[in-house]
Design an enzyme around this catalytic site. Structure first.
Site, PDB file in Angstrom:
ATOM      1  N   CYS A  95       0.834  -1.203   0.000  1.00 38.17           N
ATOM      2  CA  CYS A  95       0.000   0.000   0.000  1.00 38.17           C
ATOM      3  C   CYS A  95       0.867   1.251   0.000  1.00 38.17           C
ATOM      4  O   CYS A  95       0.600   2.214  -0.727  1.00 38.17           O
ATOM      5  CB  CYS A  95      -0.934  -0.006   1.206  1.00 38.17           C
ATOM      6  N   CYS A 192      -6.421  -3.982   6.680  1.00 42.58           N
ATOM      7  CA  CYS A 192      -7.566  -3.072   6.622  1.00 42.58           C
ATOM      8  C   CYS A 192      -8.727  -3.642   5.816  1.00 42.58           C
ATOM      9  O   CYS A 192      -9.889  -3.343   6.113  1.00 42.58           O
ATOM     10  CB  CYS A 192      -7.147  -1.711   6.063  1.00 42.58           C
TER      11      CYS A 192
END
Length: 383
Positions: A95, A192
């Site tokens: 990410c 997440c």
């Protein structure tokens, strides 16, 4: 601005330092959960609302940028593909590499901004060869590991206002003094996009489970499994092996072979790793040394693991040592031998993990582990 206390204080400090600040929250899912569950997950609608309230308090513009399509392709799909290939990826590094300091940074630069500021605990130092990435002053909160994928060009446009703060409690206290209502909001953890923390269950919905053989290192079949992707390196329980090892000791998962759909098991001492090697490497800047020559460093293989002393070098791939997990396009790899006189062997190392190299507090760079050799094999290979 994730909606957490770290990015809130980072934004406040940037404003206080006199910068022209704009708050941005990243929408990484087209169907985000409305509410958090304790400290599970992040990037929910509630988080976006928390970030907006902080921006209003600071008097700065606030925007939500939709990067959900890019996130799905570069992080979520990559995560699934890595597990399908028998590797264990780190989605937080991916990410940072693909979203926060690539897509977000590119858009910010295109709009005329100088830098992206985040709430990461890391330090930037202007060294003789350019900007350097270093550990935060508080090693307990240090997040330089997940930033190890950044390049010199990206670091030139980064700003980490929290790097010199020695504890998270001081950040929370500062947030309270500034009137930030989320000062005591729990830290997010877990992946997440898997907010319930059940990675195995989530993967079972994405990947087919094919039964196969459990074998020892000689290739002898010692049991059956219902899906190799359900196993992890170092696992002992749930192997369902029909007969005990010759020495009567427990057996552990040593490796997973995705092509042959086999789970390899063996004694615990074979989990002790003396050498790691891999490709997909990157540097955070000019290392100031010849990587082809052995150099002393420290290696960290998990975000919260202790670094261990090692000797590393850049070498051409030895074709005879290729494995099923090895990336076929690689021609060079970083090889790191663990200094077993000064550190315990690495345990539970899996292909796909990221190894970050340090010299002192400085982050030199990172690579994706493709091979992990047990202590005996590692010492023999390096002799």
């Amino acid at each position: 601005m994730s909606g957490g206390v770290d990015s809130a204080v980072a934004a406040a400090r940037a404003v206080e330092a006199g910068h022209d600040v704009v708050g941005v929250h990243l929408a990484l899912s087209r169907m985000p959960g409305t509410l958090r569950t304790g400290s599970r997950g992040c990037c929910t609608i509630e988080d976006a609302m928390d970030a907006r309230r902080v921006a209003n308090l600071l008097g700065i513009p606030f925007y939500v940028w939709d990067f959900s399509e890019r996130f799905a392709a570069d992080v979520v799909d990559d995560f699934v593909a890595e597990y399908e290939a028998g590797r264990t990826p780190n989605p937080c590094l991916r990410c940072n590499e693909k979203i926060k300091f690539a897509a977000l940074l590119d858009k910010a630069i295109a709009l005329g901004f100088d830098a992206v500021a985040t709430g990461h605990y890391a330090t930037l130092v202007d060294g003789p060869g350019g900007r350097e990435l270093h550990r935060a002053s508080a090693w307990a909160k240090d997040q330089s590991y997940v930033l190890g994928v950044l390049t010199a060009e990206q670091l030139a446009h980064c700003y980490f206002p929290l790097g010199d703060t020695p504890s998270k409690e001081l950040i929370r206290a500062e947030a309270e003094e500034r009137g930030i209502q989320i000062a005591r909001k729990p830290d997010s953890h877990d992946i997440c996009f898997i907010p319930d923390g059940d990675t195995r269950g989530w993967l079972n919905e994405k990947l087919e489970r094919a039964p196969g053989d459990i074998v020892d290192e000689s290739g002898a079949v010692v049991g059956r499994h219902d899906g190799a992707r359900g196993y992890t390196i170092g696992q002992r329980r749930g192997l369902a092996i029909g007969h005990p090892a010759p020495d009567g000791k427990p057996r552990y998962v040593l490796s997973i072979r995705p092509v042959s759909n086999q789970v390899v098991v063996g004694p615990k001492d074979r989990l002790a790793i003396g050498r790691i090697a891999g490709g997909r490497f990157s540097l955070t800047g000019d290392p100031g040394l010849d990587l082809a020559e052995p150099f002393d460093c420290e290696v960290q293989i998990r975000a919260h693991a202790d670094p261990v002393p090692a000797t590393a070098r850049l070498a051409r791939i030895d074709e005879a040592r290729r494995t099923e997990q090895h990336r076929a396009e690689a021609t060079h790899e970083i090889v790191a031998d663990i200094d077993l006189e000064h550190a315990e062997p690495l345990l539970g190392v899996a292909p796909g993990q990221s190894a970050v190299l340090y010299i002192g507090s400085r982050v030199l760079g990172q690579f994706t582990i493709d091979r992990a050799l047990p202590v005996d094999d590692g010492r023999t290979a390096s002799a």
